[in-house]
Design a protein around this motif. Structure first.
Motif, PDB file in Angstrom:
ATOM      1  N   ALA A 105     -24.265   4.783  26.657  1.00 45.10           N
ATOM      2  CA  ALA A 105     -25.711   4.559  26.601  1.00 45.10           C
ATOM      3  C   ALA A 105     -26.175   4.368  25.157  1.00 45.10           C
ATOM      4  N   LEU A 106     -25.669   5.213  24.253  1.00 46.51           N
ATOM      5  CA  LEU A 106     -26.062   5.069  22.850  1.00 46.51           C
ATOM      6  C   LEU A 106     -25.544   3.765  22.267  1.00 46.51           C
ATOM      7  N   PHE A 107     -24.329   3.417  22.648  1.00 47.35           N
ATOM      8  CA  PHE A 107     -23.782   2.147  22.164  1.00 47.35           C
ATOM      9  C   PHE A 107     -24.665   0.993  22.616  1.00 47.35           C
ATOM     10  N   LEU A 108     -25.041   1.001  23.894  1.00 46.28           N
ATOM     11  CA  LEU A 108     -25.859  -0.093  24.422  1.00 46.28           C
ATOM     12  C   LEU A 108     -27.242  -0.108  23.789  1.00 46.28           C
ATOM     13  N   SER A 109     -27.830   1.073  23.559  1.00 45.01           N
ATOM     14  CA  SER A 109     -29.218   1.082  23.101  1.00 45.01           C
ATOM     15  C   SER A 109     -29.324   0.938  21.588  1.00 45.01           C
ATOM     16  N   TYR A 162     -26.283   0.517  19.109  1.00 46.40           N
ATOM     17  CA  TYR A 162     -25.222  -0.038  18.273  1.00 46.40           C
ATOM     18  C   TYR A 162     -24.862  -1.475  18.642  1.00 46.40           C
ATOM     19  N   ALA A 163     -24.779  -1.754  19.935  1.00 48.19           N
ATOM     20  CA  ALA A 163     -24.299  -3.068  20.344  1.00 48.19           C
ATOM     21  C   ALA A 163     -25.307  -4.148  19.986  1.00 48.19           C
ATOM     22  N   PRO A 164     -24.826  -5.312  19.545  1.00 48.60           N
ATOM     23  CA  PRO A 164     -25.748  -6.440  19.378  1.00 48.60           C
ATOM     24  C   PRO A 164     -26.298  -6.838  20.746  1.00 48.60           C
ATOM     25  N   LYS A 165     -27.503  -7.364  20.720  1.00 50.17           N
ATOM     26  CA  LYS A 165     -28.179  -7.629  21.980  1.00 50.17           C
ATOM     27  C   LYS A 165     -27.367  -8.543  22.916  1.00 50.17           C
ATOM     28  N   ARG A 166     -26.646  -9.470  22.295  1.00 47.52           N
ATOM     29  CA  ARG A 166     -25.869 -10.406  23.098  1.00 47.52           C
ATOM     30  C   ARG A 166     -24.807  -9.688  23.933  1.00 47.52           C
ATOM     31  N   LEU A 167     -24.318  -8.576  23.398  1.00 45.66           N
ATOM     32  CA  LEU A 167     -23.297  -7.820  24.098  1.00 45.66           C
ATOM     33  C   LEU A 167     -23.923  -6.778  25.019  1.00 45.66           C
ATOM     34  N   PRO A 180     -22.104   5.298  36.099  1.00 44.28           N
ATOM     35  CA  PRO A 180     -23.173   4.300  35.934  1.00 44.28           C
ATOM     36  C   PRO A 180     -24.571   4.877  36.045  1.00 44.28           C
ATOM     37  N   ILE A 181     -24.766   5.868  36.913  1.00 46.75           N
ATOM     38  CA  ILE A 181     -26.110   6.447  37.061  1.00 46.75           C
ATOM     39  C   ILE A 181     -26.539   7.092  35.761  1.00 46.75           C
ATOM     40  N   VAL A 182     -25.668   7.948  35.237  1.00 47.89           N
ATOM     41  CA  VAL A 182     -26.023   8.663  34.010  1.00 47.89           C
ATOM     42  C   VAL A 182     -26.195   7.666  32.866  1.00 47.89           C
ATOM     43  N   THR A 183     -25.328   6.662  32.825  1.00 50.09           N
ATOM     44  CA  THR A 183     -25.399   5.694  31.731  1.00 50.09           C
ATOM     45  C   THR A 183     -26.704   4.918  31.752  1.00 50.09           C
ATOM     46  N   SER A 184     -27.050   4.339  32.900  1.00 51.41           N
ATOM     47  CA  SER A 184     -28.221   3.450  32.846  1.00 51.41           C
ATOM     48  C   SER A 184     -29.501   4.231  32.636  1.00 51.41           C
ATOM     49  N   LEU A 185     -29.605   5.433  33.232  1.00 51.01           N
ATOM     50  CA  LEU A 185     -30.827   6.209  32.994  1.00 51.01           C
ATOM     51  C   LEU A 185     -30.920   6.671  31.543  1.00 51.01           C
ATOM     52  N   SER A 186     -29.797   7.112  30.988  1.00 48.60           N
ATOM     53  CA  SER A 186     -29.836   7.567  29.597  1.00 48.60           C
ATOM     54  C   SER A 186     -30.173   6.407  28.667  1.00 48.60           C
ATOM     55  N   ARG A 187     -29.608   5.244  28.967  1.00 49.71           N
ATOM     56  CA  ARG A 187     -29.905   4.086  28.123  1.00 49.71           C
ATOM     57  C   ARG A 187     -31.398   3.783  28.143  1.00 49.71           C
ATOM     58  N   GLU A 188     -31.991   3.848  29.361  1.00 56.63           N
ATOM     59  CA  GLU A 188     -33.439   3.627  29.456  1.00 56.63           C
ATOM     60  C   GLU A 188     -34.199   4.561  28.516  1.00 56.63           C
ATOM     61  N   VAL A 189     -33.906   5.864  28.601  1.00 56.00           N
ATOM     62  CA  VAL A 189     -34.706   6.799  27.804  1.00 56.00           C
ATOM     63  C   VAL A 189     -34.405   6.631  26.320  1.00 56.00           C
ATOM     64  N   HIS A 234     -36.580  -2.582   4.818  1.00 56.81           N
ATOM     65  CA  HIS A 234     -36.700  -3.946   5.317  1.00 56.81           C
ATOM     66  C   HIS A 234     -35.449  -4.344   6.095  1.00 56.81           C
ATOM     67  N   GLU A 235     -34.294  -3.945   5.565  1.00 60.46           N
ATOM     68  CA  GLU A 235     -33.042  -4.413   6.160  1.00 60.46           C
ATOM     69  C   GLU A 235     -32.709  -3.719   7.479  1.00 60.46           C
ATOM     70  N   VAL A 236     -33.540  -2.739   7.907  1.00 60.91           N
ATOM     71  CA  VAL A 236     -33.310  -2.093   9.196  1.00 60.91           C
ATOM     72  C   VAL A 236     -33.481  -3.093  10.335  1.00 60.91           C
ATOM     73  N   LEU A 237     -34.408  -4.042  10.133  1.00 58.09           N
ATOM     74  CA  LEU A 237     -34.638  -5.043  11.169  1.00 58.09           C
ATOM     75  C   LEU A 237     -33.474  -6.030  11.188  1.00 58.09           C
ATOM     76  N   PRO A 238     -33.116  -6.507  12.396  1.00 55.97           N
ATOM     77  CA  PRO A 238     -31.994  -7.446  12.454  1.00 55.97           C
ATOM     78  C   PRO A 238     -32.300  -8.736  11.673  1.00 55.97           C
ATOM     79  N   ASN A 239     -31.301  -9.239  10.986  1.00 54.89           N
ATOM     80  CA  ASN A 239     -31.392 -10.503  10.241  1.00 54.89           C
ATOM     81  C   ASN A 239     -32.331 -10.465   9.050  1.00 54.89           C
ATOM     82  N   ALA A 240     -32.784  -9.285   8.669  1.00 58.76           N
ATOM     83  CA  ALA A 240     -33.659  -9.210   7.504  1.00 58.76           C
ATOM     84  C   ALA A 240     -32.806  -9.098   6.252  1.00 58.76           C
ATOM     85  N   ARG A 241     -33.219  -9.807   5.182  1.00 61.68           N
ATOM     86  CA  ARG A 241     -32.461  -9.710   3.928  1.00 61.68           C
ATOM     87  C   ARG A 241     -33.408  -9.978   2.775  1.00 61.68           C
TER      88      ARG A 241
END
Lengths: 357, 258
Positions: free
Chosen positions: A139-143, A145-150, A221-230, B54-61
Motif C-alpha cells: 500500500a505504501l509503495f503504491l501510494s 513510492y511507485a510512479p503513477k504509471r506503475l 488484497p482487502i488490506v492493501t486496497s483499503l490501506s492504500r486509500e487511506v 520545490h523538487e518534492v513535486l514530480p518533474n520539478a527542477r
C-alpha cells in the motif's frame, strides 16, 4: 495583542450586504419588481403552507424502512439459529464449549467447539501476521513510492486478486501450493523441530501453515486496497510540513502518513480478519480436518468452524445440523467481539481524528 | 543563528513549464524580506526553491545558483534534509499534524532529528512556544490535539514547530492569508521578535503587511499568463513603497495593476 484601531475600522468588506433592492423586497408583502404574473421564488405574498406529503417525507420513510430492515433480518436469523441450535445443545453429552471432538451424529451425540474455535483463531491470526506487513508495504509503495504509471495498473491487479473466488484459492492451495509448503515444512521440521511450532513426525502438507498462507493471500488484497486509500488521503500539506522539518521520505511517512492512516488501517485489518474468520471453502480444502488443539503449524491437520460446517453439513442428521448451527453462532460471537475490539481501538483516539477533519 | 541567502539566475520549472526566470537577490541575515506580486508570478515557487521543497513535486527542477552563507544549497553532495532543517518553512494554511497533541507537534522536528531525551524536548517545547507567543494560551493543555486550536493559534503552533529545530532562515508562504486581522497582527508582532534570531523571507499578498514588517521588498510580476515570473524590483521597503524605480512596481503598489 496590541492595538489595531485603524485596521479593524477599515474592514467593512462582508458587512451587512444590503442593497437598496433587498430592503424593498423584504417583508410587507409587496413584490418589488413584478416581471410577470409569477410571484418571485423568494416569496412576496403570504407565506405558503408546507406540503404534508412530499418527496421529502417519502424518502425519509424509505430510508428509515431500509435501516429497520437490517435489524429485522438480524433478529430473524438469530431466532432461527438459536431455535435450531438449542435442541442439539440439550442432547449433547459433553460440554459444548470445552470438548474437542465432533460426533454429533452418534447416539448419544457428543461434540464441542474448542478445537474448531482454536483452529479458526489460529489460522486467522497467522494469516494476518503474514499478510498485514506485506499489505502495508504494498500500500505504501503504491501510494507514495511507485510512479503513477506503475501504481495504477498494479493497484488494479491487487483489486483483481480480491475478485478471485475462494474455491479457486482453495483448489490451488490443495493441488499446487501444498507441494512447496510441504517441502518448506519438511525443511523447517528438519532444522527447527526443537521449536514446538515446527515439531512432529509428519506427514506434512495439509496443515495449519498451508491454510494460513492461502488465507493470507486472500486477505492481502482487502488490506492493501483499503490501506492504500487511506494513505492516499493524507493531506499533502501535512506531508509538506514533515518534509520541511527535514524529514526523509520514510520519516515523513512515519510522521504524517502512518498516524493519519492508523484508524483506516485498523479498520482494514479488521475487515481482513473478518474474511479470514469466516472463510469456508478454502480452508475446507486445505486443512487436514482433525479435532485437536495444537500449536504445531506444519503437521497435517487443523480445522476451523466454517470449514467444518462445509465438510460435514452434507451427511449431518437433525442433531448434527443443530450442532453445526451452534458452531456458527460461536463464530458469529467471535466476529462480534473482534469488531467491537477494533471499534474500541479506533474510538480511543477519536478526539484527534475528528478535530482533524 | 542567521545566515545570508544569495540567489543568482534562479529559474524553476514544473516539467517543461518555466515558472520563474533568472531571479537574483541577496537576503541579509536577521532581516525580514517581503516578496510581493500578483498571483501566479512565482513568489511561492521561488520561496520553495530556497529550501528545496520545490523538487518534492514530480518533474520539478531548478537552474541557477542558490547559496546559504556561500554554501551551494543545490550541491549534489548536500543532504537535502539538512537544507530543510537549516531553512525552515511556514505554510499558507496552518498544517499541524492532526494526529498529534500540541506538545508532540512542537517537538516533531526534534524527534525526527533523533532527539529523544524528555528534558531536552520539554525545554525546547516551552522555549519555542514562548518564542511563538503561544505558551500562555496553551501551557495548560499541551496534550490536547493541535488541530483543536483556532486558526491563528494553529499558525503560531506551526511557527513554534518550525523554530524548534533552530533553523537559520525561516520562509513564510503567505502565513496570514487564512487568518483574521487580530491573528495576523499577532503573527506580525511575532515576526519582529523572531528577526533578532532568524533571517525571514515572507511571501504576502497584503501590501500593507509587506510595508509594515519588512526591511526589504522584492516585487515579482509576469507579463502574461504562461510566461515565467520575474523579479522586477528589489530594494529597501521604504523605497519600494515611496519612490519605486520601476513603473510596473508603482502601478502595482498603487493598485493600478494586478
Amino acid at each position: 495583542m496590541g492595538d489595531f484601531p485603524s485596521r479593524s475600522a477599515s474592514t467593512n468588506a462582508g458587512g451587512p450586504g444590503v442593497t437598496a433592492r433587498h430592503i424593498r423586497s423584504a417583508g410587507n408583502g409587496v413584490s418589488p419588481i413584478p416581471p410577470d404574473d409569477r410571484p418571485p421564488l423568494g416569496g412576496g405574498s403570504a407565506l405558503p403552507r408546507k406540503s404534508r406529503f412530499s418527496l421529502e417525507t417519502g424518502f425519509k420513510g424509505l430510508s428509515t424502512a431500509a435501516g429497520a430492515m437490517v435489524l429485522v433480518i438480524i433478529v430473524a436469523i438469530a431466532i432461527f439459529l438459536i431455535s435450531k441450535a438449542v435442541p442439539a445443545l440439550n442432547a449433547n453429552d459433553e460440554s459444548f464449549l470445552t470438548a474437542k471432538e465432533w460426533f454429533p451424529n452418534e447416539t448419544p451425540p457428543h461434540f464441542g467447539i474448542a478445537a474448531l474455535a482454536f483452529g479458526t483463531l489460529l489460522t486467522s491470526v497467522i494469516a494476518l501476521l503474514v499478510a498485514v506487513p506485506i499489505a502495508l508495504g504494498i500500500a505504501l509503495f503504491l501510494s507514495h513510492y511507485a510512479p503513477k504509471r506503475l501504481a495504477t495498473p498494479l493497484g488494479f491487479v491487487i483489486d483483481l486478486l480480491a475478485a478471485v473466488p475462494s474455491v479457486v484459492f482453495g483448489l490451488w492451495g490443495r493441488d499446487v501450493f501444498s507441494q512447496p509448503v510441504q517441502h518448506f515444512s519438511e525443511w523447517l521440521n528438519k532444522y527447527f523441530s526443537w521449536i514446538p511450532l515446527f515439531g512432529g513426525d509428519g506427514p506434512f502438507g495439509r496443515s495449519i501453515l498451508l491454510g494460513s498462507l492461502v488465507l493470507a493471500i486472500m486477505v492481502l488484497p482487502i488490506v492493501t486496497s483499503l490501506s492504500r486509500e487511506v494513505f492516499q488521503q493524507t493531506p499533502g500539506m501535512n506531508e509538506d510540513a514533515a518534509l520541511a522539518l527535514g524529514a526523509t521520505k520514510w520519516e515523513m511517512i512515519r510522521t504524517a502518513v502512518l498516524p493519519y492512516g492508523k484508524p483506516g488501517v485498523i479498520a482494514a485489518v479488521m475487515l481482513g480478519l473478518g474474511r479470514a474468520l469466516g472463510e469456508t471453502i478454502a480452508l475446507a480444502l486445505t486443512l487436514g480436518t482433525t479435532f485437536v488443539i495444537s500449536f504445531n503449524l506444519i503437521q497435517s491437520g487443523g480445522n476451523s468452524i466454517a470449514a467444518n460446517i462445509a465438510n460435514t453439513f452434507g451427511e449431518a442428521n437433525a442433531t448434527g445440523r443443530g450442532a453445526l448451527i451452534a458452531s456458527g453462532l460461536v463464530l458469529f460471537a467471535i466476529t462480534l467481539v473482534v469488531n467491537m475490539a477494533a471499534r474500541a481501538i479506533i474510538y480511543r483516539r477519536r478526539e484527534f481524528r475528528d478535530s482533524a477533519a | 543563528m542567521a545566515k545570508r541567502i544569495e540567489a543568482s539566475g534562479v529559474s524553476s520549472y514544473y516539467g517543461s513549464f518555466k515558472a520563474i526566470d533568472g531571479i537574483s537577490m541577496t537576503v541579509e541575515p536577521k532581516t525580514i524580506t517581503a516578496l510581493i506580486g500578483p498571483s501566479g508570478c512565482g513568489k511561492s515557487t521561488f520561496l520553495r526553491s530556497i529550501n528545496r521543497m520545490h523538487e518534492v513535486l514530480p518533474n520539478a527542477r531548478i537552474e541557477g545558483r542558490l547559496t546559504i552563507d556561500d554554501q551551494n544549497i543545490y550541491d549534489p553532495d548536500v543532504d537535502v534534509t539538512a537544507v530543510r532543517r537549516m531553512i525552515g518553512m511556514v505554510f499558507q494554511r496552518p498544517n499541524p499534524f492532526p494526529t498529534m497533541s500540541i506538545y508532540e507537534n512542537v517537538v516533531a522536528g526534534l524527534k525526527l532529528n533523533g532527539v529523544k531525551k524528555k528534558s531536552v524536548l520539554d525545554d525546547a517545547a516551552e522555549k519555542s512556544l514562548k518564542s511563538a507567543n503561544l505558551w500562555d494560551e496553551v501551557k495548560d493543555r499541551l496534550n490536547r490535539p493541535g488541530a483543536g486550536l483556532s486558526g491563528g493559534q494553529q499558525q503560531r503552533l506551526c511557527i513554534a514547530r518550525t523554530i524548534a529545530v533552530e533553523p537559520q532562515v525561516v520562509l513564510m508562504d503567505e502565513p496570514c492569508s487564512a487568518l483574521d486581522p487580530i491573528s495576523t497582527l499577532a503573527i506580525e508582532d511575532l515576526m519582529f521578535k523572531l528577526k533578532d534570531r532568524f533571517t525571514i523571507i515572507i511571501v504576502t499578498h497584503n501590501m500593507q503587511q509587506a510595508a509594515r514588517v519588512s526591511d526589504k521588498t522584492g516585487f515579482f510580476s509576469i507579463d502574461k499568463t504562461g510566461e515565467p515570473g520575474r523579479l522586477i524590483e528589489y530594494d529597501d521597503t521604504q523605497k519600494i513603497f515611496s519612490n519605486p524605480t520601476e513603473k510596473k512596481t508603482e502601478d502595482y503598489i498603487t493598485g493600478r495593476f494586478g
